[in-house]
Design an enzyme around this catalytic site. Structure first.
Site, PDB file in Angstrom:
ATOM      1  CB  CYS A 112      -0.949  -0.004   1.196  1.00 50.74           C
ATOM      2  SG  CYS A 112      -2.041  -1.425   1.177  1.00 50.74           S
ATOM      3  CG  HIS A 253      -3.133   3.347   2.287  1.00 48.74           C
ATOM      4  ND1 HIS A 253      -3.702   3.049   1.068  1.00 48.74           N
ATOM      5  CD2 HIS A 253      -3.182   2.194   3.021  1.00 48.74           C
ATOM      6  CE1 HIS A 253      -4.082   1.795   1.069  1.00 48.74           C
ATOM      7  NE2 HIS A 253      -3.781   1.253   2.234  1.00 48.74           N
ATOM      8  CG  ASN A 284      -6.689  -0.852   1.453  1.00 51.54           C
ATOM      9  OD1 ASN A 284      -5.989  -0.454   0.522  1.00 51.54           O
ATOM     10  ND2 ASN A 284      -6.183  -1.320   2.571  1.00 51.54           N
TER      11      ASN A 284
HETATM   12  N1  COA Z   1     -18.236  -8.691   9.731  1.00 58.07           N
HETATM   13  C1  COA Z   1     -18.686  -8.955  10.964  1.00 58.07           C
HETATM   14  N2  COA Z   1     -17.852  -9.294  11.983  1.00 58.07           N
HETATM   15  C2  COA Z   1     -16.541  -9.352  11.712  1.00 58.07           C
HETATM   16  C3  COA Z   1     -16.023  -9.078  10.432  1.00 58.07           C
HETATM   17  C4  COA Z   1     -16.933  -8.734   9.415  1.00 58.07           C
HETATM   18  N3  COA Z   1     -16.555  -8.452   8.177  1.00 58.07           N
HETATM   19  N4  COA Z   1     -14.684  -9.214  10.470  1.00 58.07           N
HETATM   20  C5  COA Z   1     -14.362  -9.550  11.722  1.00 58.07           C
HETATM   21  N5  COA Z   1     -15.475  -9.642  12.472  1.00 58.07           N
HETATM   22  C6  COA Z   1     -15.606  -9.995  13.876  1.00 58.07           C
HETATM   23  C7  COA Z   1     -14.435 -10.794  14.391  1.00 58.07           C
HETATM   24  O1  COA Z   1     -14.573 -12.165  14.084  1.00 58.07           O
HETATM   25  C8  COA Z   1     -14.494 -10.523  15.868  1.00 58.07           C
HETATM   26  O2  COA Z   1     -15.474 -11.350  16.415  1.00 58.07           O
HETATM   27  P1  COA Z   1     -15.244 -11.980  17.901  1.00 58.07           P
HETATM   28  O3  COA Z   1     -15.170 -10.788  18.822  1.00 58.07           O
HETATM   29  O4  COA Z   1     -16.479 -12.791  18.084  1.00 58.07           O
HETATM   30  O5  COA Z   1     -13.978 -12.754  17.826  1.00 58.07           O
HETATM   31  C9  COA Z   1     -14.999  -9.088  15.937  1.00 58.07           C
HETATM   32  O6  COA Z   1     -15.588  -8.826  14.661  1.00 58.07           O
HETATM   33  C10 COA Z   1     -13.919  -8.074  16.226  1.00 58.07           C
HETATM   34  O7  COA Z   1     -12.809  -8.398  15.403  1.00 58.07           O
HETATM   35  P2  COA Z   1     -11.514  -7.527  15.394  1.00 58.07           P
HETATM   36  O8  COA Z   1     -10.508  -8.143  14.478  1.00 58.07           O
HETATM   37  O9  COA Z   1     -11.087  -7.189  16.792  1.00 58.07           O
HETATM   38  O10 COA Z   1     -12.092  -6.193  14.739  1.00 58.07           O
HETATM   39  P3  COA Z   1     -11.365  -4.842  14.553  1.00 58.07           P
HETATM   40  O11 COA Z   1     -12.108  -3.805  15.272  1.00 58.07           O
HETATM   41  O12 COA Z   1      -9.887  -4.952  14.779  1.00 58.07           O
HETATM   42  O13 COA Z   1     -11.580  -4.596  12.998  1.00 58.07           O
HETATM   43  C11 COA Z   1     -10.358  -4.704  10.931  1.00 58.07           C
HETATM   44  C12 COA Z   1     -11.041  -5.497  12.042  1.00 58.07           C
HETATM   45  C13 COA Z   1      -9.786  -5.683   9.917  1.00 58.07           C
HETATM   46  C14 COA Z   1     -11.399  -3.819  10.285  1.00 58.07           C
HETATM   47  C15 COA Z   1      -9.275  -3.827  11.575  1.00 58.07           C
HETATM   48  O14 COA Z   1      -8.433  -4.613  12.384  1.00 58.07           O
HETATM   49  C16 COA Z   1      -8.437  -3.139  10.553  1.00 58.07           C
HETATM   50  O15 COA Z   1      -8.911  -2.319   9.813  1.00 58.07           O
HETATM   51  N6  COA Z   1      -7.120  -3.423  10.525  1.00 58.07           N
HETATM   52  C17 COA Z   1      -6.236  -2.825   9.591  1.00 58.07           C
HETATM   53  C18 COA Z   1      -6.435  -3.480   8.282  1.00 58.07           C
HETATM   54  C19 COA Z   1      -5.844  -2.741   7.169  1.00 58.07           C
HETATM   55  O16 COA Z   1      -6.090  -1.577   7.006  1.00 58.07           O
HETATM   56  N7  COA Z   1      -5.054  -3.429   6.365  1.00 58.07           N
HETATM   57  C20 COA Z   1      -4.469  -2.902   5.217  1.00 58.07           C
HETATM   58  C21 COA Z   1      -3.289  -2.105   5.610  1.00 58.07           C
HETATM   59  S1  COA Z   1      -2.679  -1.324   4.225  1.00 58.07           S
END
Ligand code: COA
Length: 327
Positions: A112, A253, A284
């Protein structure tokens, strides 16, 4: 010498995949995706539409916008994590598609952060006097490497391409005032496509396990993203001799609105007034994202000549970087 952006072009495929469409594909909801990421919809490439097809469309617009032809291009640097093929470079496919027969062309893999890396490399060639005109292209067909059964990643990504023409500034604009690149190989496992390279070629077995698709440790990536982008952003401002309050827009980004909002708090710059985001509409798009947002902001009349912008990015590698640009 000042190196400036002389032309800009972007391309988004026609098909739109909404959060409601995703509700029918995996166990998720529009409400979860919107509140956790800020994304509402993303564009998806058509069947058979390649990363280089999208790149060529963005590149042709950038050339036209710069008032030059493809034959004027000396160098093509292309950032992507979704090349058309492992070999040869996608930059060479783009070279052929646009008819840039006088250029040399290569790919850069910085995930990215690909736009900041590719632009910085092209800037160095121009400053060294080796090339006069560089075309920087970023193109991502992330839909091809998305595991559509993994709700933690499939809701995040979209397809698209963007391009800029770089040349020595002709007027008194400062152009690229600083660019800072960083990486840390300690975190190679946080964002990865495990198979298809020389370490583990594709087999029926690993394809069956979906290990040829993108995998991510979302929470860990999130934690590292904010601090890294804030510190590299500050470093780029200092290198440019520009105060944060002189920045018209930060264009980060486009990965997650919560990440962007934290950056805004830490830089003490108002999110609505000084950040331009198009994440809700495009998701993204990895290396293509910053220019897709910049093009929208220009089109909306929000950016004028002489404005100073801060670009910050973060991605797999890990890589991160920032750039201060006077438009
Ligand atoms: N829909 C519904 N629930 C979802 C889900 C979705 N699409 N994806 C994950 N969950 C659930 C998980 O399973 C978890 O459930 P649990 O509590 O029962 O285990 C819960 O939501 C929380 O998951 P978590 O991973 O803690 O969520 P989060 O708040 O960290 O959000 C992301 C997840 C991926 C959105 C976040 O971590 C993120 O944006 N990370 C950076 C990713 C990124 O930008 N990557 C590219 C970098 S260039």
């Amino acid at each position: 010498m000042n190196v400036a952006i002389q032309g800009l072009g972007t391309y988004l495929p026609e098909r739109i995949l909404t959060n409601h469409d995703l509700e029918a594909m995996v166990e998720t909801s529009d409400e979860w995706i919107t509140t956790r990421t800020g994304i509402k919809e993303r564009h998806i490439a058509a069947e058979g539409e390649t990363a280089s097809d999208m790149a060529a469309k963005a590149a042709n617009i950038a050339l036209e916008n710069a008032g030059i032809t493809a034959e004027d291009v000396d160098l093509i640097v292309l950032g992507t994590i979704t090349p058309d093929q492992q070999l040869p470079a996608t930059a060479c496919f783009v070279q052929e598609k646009i008819g840039a027969k006088n250029a040399f062309a290569f790919d850069v893999q910085a995930a990215c952060t690909g736009f900041i890396y590719a632009t910085s490399i092209a800037e160095q060639y121009i400053k060294a006097g080796t090339v006069k005109t560089a075309l920087v292209v970023n193109t991502e067909k992330l839909s091809a490497v998305t595991n559509w059964e993994d709700r933690e990643t499939c809701v995040l990504f979209g397809d698209g391409a963007s391009a800029v023409v770089l040349q020595e500034a002709t007027g008194d604009e400062k152009g690229i005032m600083s660019s800072i690149l960083k990486s840390d190989g300690k975190y190679t496992d946080l964002l990865r496509i495990e198979t298809g390279g020389s370490n583990e070629p594709v087999t029926a077995e690993n394809v069956g396990e979906n290990r040829h698709k993108m995998m991510m440790s979302g929470r860990e990536v999130f934690k590292l993203a904010v601090g890294s982008m804030v510190s590299v952003g500050k470093e780029a401002l200092e290198a440019a001799g520009v105060d944060v309050n002189e920045i018209k827009y930060v264009i980060p980004h486009q990965a997650n609105m919560r990440i962007i909002s934290s950056i805004s708090s830490k830089l003490k710059l108002d999110l609505d007034e000084h950040f331009y985001n198009n994440l809700p509409r495009v998701g993204n798009t990895s290396s293509a994202s910053i220019l897709l947002a910049l093009a929208e902001a220009i089109e909306a009349g929000k950016i004028e000549k002489g404005d100073k912008l801060l670009f910050v990015a973060f991605g797999g590698g890990l890589t991160w970087g920032a750039m201060v640009v006077e438009i």
